[in-house]
Design a protein around this motif. Structure first.
Motif, PDB file in Angstrom:
ATOM      1  N   ALA A 162       1.125  -1.382  -0.008  1.00  0.00           N
ATOM      2  CA  ALA A 162      -0.070   0.013   0.129  1.00  0.00           C
ATOM      3  C   ALA A 162       1.091   1.197  -0.261  1.00  0.00           C
ATOM      4  O   ALA A 162       0.535   2.205   0.944  1.00  0.00           O
ATOM      5  N   GLY A 173       1.849   3.189  -2.932  1.00  0.00           N
ATOM      6  CA  GLY A 173       1.170   3.634  -3.247  1.00  0.00           C
ATOM      7  C   GLY A 173       0.994   4.750  -3.306  1.00  0.00           C
ATOM      8  O   GLY A 173       0.231   5.127  -1.885  1.00  0.00           O
ATOM      9  N   ALA A 174       1.460   7.104  -3.959  1.00  0.00           N
ATOM     10  CA  ALA A 174       0.213   7.934  -3.154  1.00  0.00           C
ATOM     11  C   ALA A 174       0.337   8.434  -4.483  1.00  0.00           C
ATOM     12  O   ALA A 174       0.836   8.123  -5.254  1.00  0.00           O
ATOM     13  N   ASP A 194       0.155   2.843  -9.007  1.00  0.00           N
ATOM     14  CA  ASP A 194      -1.952   2.873  -8.674  1.00  0.00           C
ATOM     15  C   ASP A 194      -1.612   1.593  -8.620  1.00  0.00           C
ATOM     16  O   ASP A 194      -2.880   1.568  -7.482  1.00  0.00           O
ATOM     17  N   ALA A 204      -0.694   0.674  -4.881  1.00  0.00           N
ATOM     18  CA  ALA A 204      -1.985   1.792  -3.939  1.00  0.00           C
ATOM     19  C   ALA A 204      -3.079   0.569  -3.630  1.00  0.00           C
ATOM     20  O   ALA A 204      -3.640   0.385  -3.143  1.00  0.00           O
TER      21      ALA A 204
END
Length: 614
Positions: free
Chosen positions: A22, A24-25, A128, A131
């Motif tokens: 997790a 991704g930003a 993405d 994420a």
């Protein structure tokens, strides 16, 4: 397919550093772009971006033949498939995407702007993916999957094959590096096993029928390891051929039969523990966060924002159009009764087009492929101004991989040409292949398809060789099939044209079935039946095809979406240029422009039209 093409550990795939987390930003473009650096500054930035990505994928460096000099240590390393390894990939992408987006584009040439756009697209889509709450993310590659280990995904398949086909054993140092990689293998497996457990903790468990296949294959890998087979044999055979003295048998067997076998047992135990909790629903709709994962995977695969409904409708429309072209050929061959699918099923049983199902038949298949590769080579100067070597070797898939693998896949060799491109053919039964389907398959996987296109990519800046886009790669390979037909290869072998049209129709079916499984709640059986009934596809082949769509989510949609877009761009260029249009110039623009997302392809064609019209 590439392929996978590896799973196909093609050079493309070894570079598709796998993973998720997790991390991704959301990334935003800096408000004020910096002053445009000179051309060489942008080049230096792209080179450092390539180095950062390569550092995460030692197998990629070996597959490209660049694990030498300053990178020599990479020959003894394997990529980190643990959760921490995934976070490291995401963090690297995030930092480098900020650097790429800070470059002012004014004053840069078209090629450099294209390279920056390619990195931006690949990295932002991959982030993405990171994420998402689970899964493996291919960075500039095609194998995105929610499942860390399954029938066509995982180190238990990738690493033995990679060590045998890509890791060189020419010197004592190479052999020691091989042992070093064997020593790293248990840690790689355990990293995956931890992620398997973490995903199950979030409620993500693969369909039961996929776990059953994976268990069988992992048991085969484990039995081989315990017996000191494949991975030991490969080193012993090649050190023998290269006359490298040393006790390679005992040293490698100790690692493989000990720590490697133990790590495989742990991974197998986790898969078996998940099996009672598995359901038989095939698609992502039945998994937590599944609709979101599928939407992302479809975008990554097609490099478009098409919705599952749009992709599904496109598949049905194109299938009808292709069957309209197949019908008169079938009638000419004497197949007049029933649907196109029914008649293709009947054709598949025609002894005129079959190979004996034994080793003689297997040898005939390889020789037949070589004959057709010779025919297309003779025609390529009519389709390209700039020719590459087309350095390709036709190889049978490893036996352990055949049950879960597609009928074939291919990819280019090393940058320096010392390792040829490979056309991997699945020969578990010769019934997978026919005399009317193999010519087309050779065009797709080898020349002028994946191997051919990859040789142009190998001439580009390193980051461009490393980043590939499924819609372009597979779209190009289908366009290569079309070129063979347009260059007259089937003019005196019309059943071969039927094989080509069935191949395109098969890819149209993929659009329908992939979206059917993941978005429209189809069962696995519905997916198989659609292929067999609608397209007359081989039921043996499509069972593993459908299983593949369940694990390589969305990947099957890249082919026809990419192909349709390349053809659309060609029509646009021809209409705009009239008498100034030349097929050789268009094809050069598409292959020499490198592997790109479809929106960047359109920009490359814009530049071609503007230049040719001037």
């Amino acid at each position: 397919m590439h392929h996978p093409l590896s799973t196909p550990v093609s050079r493309r795939q070894t570079l598709a550093t796998l993973g998720a987390g997790a991390a991704g930003a959301a990334l935003t473009r800096p408000a004020a772009a910096l002053q445009a650096p000179p051309q060489d500054e942008a080049g230096a930035l792209l080179a450092s971006v390539a180095d950062h990505l390569l550092a995460l994928s030692p197998e990629g460096a070996t597959a490209l033949g660049i694990d030498t000099g300053d990178r020599a240590a990479m020959r003894g390393q394997l990529g980190d498939r643990s959760a921490a390894g995934m976070t490291a990939v995401a963090d690297t992408l995030k930092a480098d995407l900020v650097r790429v987006r800070a470059v002012g584009k004014a004053g840069l040439d078209h090629k450099t702007r294209t390279s920056l756009a390619v990195v931006d697209s690949a990295y932002s889509v991959a982030l993405d993916g990171f994420a998402q709450p689970y899964g493996d993310v291919a960075v500039g590659g095609w194998r995105n999957t929610p499942y860390v280990v399954i029938q066509n995904v995982g180190a238990y398949l990738d690493i033995p094959k990679f060590l045998d086909s890509d890791h060189p054993v020419r010197t004592p140092a190479d052999a020691e590096a091989y042992l070093s990689r064997l020593n790293a293998f248990p840690g790689v497996l355990d990293g995956e096993t931890e992620r398997l457990k973490a995903a199950a903790g979030q409620g993500l468990i693969a369909p039961g029928f996929l776990i059953d296949k994976a268990v069988k294959q992992m048991e085969a890998t484990l039995a081989d390891a315990k017996a000191g087979g494949g991975m030991v044999d490969s080193l012993v055979r090649r050190t023998g051929e290269a006359k490298i003295a040393g006790d390679w048998n005992a040293r490698s067997a100790k690692i493989v039969q000990g720590p490697v076998a133990a790590a495989l047992e742990r991974q197998l135990a986790e898969l078996k523990a998940q099996r009672p909790k598995a359901v038989m629903d095939a698609g992502m709709w039945a998994r937590p966060h599944g609709d979101e994962f599928y939407a992302w995977a479809l975008r990554a695969s097609t490099t478009t924002r098409m919705t599952p409904d749009e992709v599904h409708a496109m598949g049905r429309d194109q299938l009808a159009e292709l069957h309209g072209r197949m019908d008169p050929i079938l009638k000419k061959l004497g197949y007049t009764q029933g649907s196109v699918g029914d008649r293709m099923n009947a054709l598949a049983q025609d002894p005129r087009f079959k190979f004996p199902d034994n080793d003689q038949g297997r040898a005939e298949i390889v020789a037949y492929i070589q004959t057709w590769l010779g025919k297309i080579r003779a025609q390529l100067p009519r389709a390209f101004r700039t020719l590459v070597k087309g350095n390709v070797e036709v190889k049978r898939l490893p036996l352990a991989e055949e049950p879960g693998a597609p009928a074939a896949y291919g990819g280019a060799g090393s940058i320096d040409g010392s390792t040829p491109g490979r056309f991997w053919i699945n020969l578990r039964t010769t019934d997978l292949h026919s005399k009317y389907s193999l010519p087309d398959l050779a065009m797709h996987e080898a020349i002028p398809g994946h191997v051919w296109q990859g040789e142009y990519a190998n001439q580009m800046p390193l980051i461009r060789t490393m980043l590939a886009f499924n819609a372009y790669s597979e779209g190009w390979a289908l366009y290569a099939e079309q070129l063979a037909d347009e260059l007259g290869l089937y003019d005196d072998f019309e059943v071969g044209r039927l094989g080509y049209l069935q191949s395109l129709a098969f890819r149209a079916c993929r659009l329908v079935v992939d979206t059917g499984l993941h978005a429209k709640r189809w069962t696995r059986e519905q997916g198989v039946d659609f292929f067999v009934k609608e397209n007359g596809s081989n039921p043996i082949e499509v069972a593993s095809e459908v299983d593949r769509y369940c694990s390589w989510v969305g990947q099957a949609c890249g082919y026809k979406v990419g192909h349709s877009e390349i053809v659309r761009q060609r029509d646009r260029a021809e209409a705009a240029l009239g008498a100034k249009y030349d097929l050789r110039d268009f094809d050069d623009i598409v292959v020499k422009g490198g592997n790109v997302p479809l929106d960047v392809l359109a920009q490359n064609v814009d530049a071609y039209i503007a230049g040719a019209a001037a």
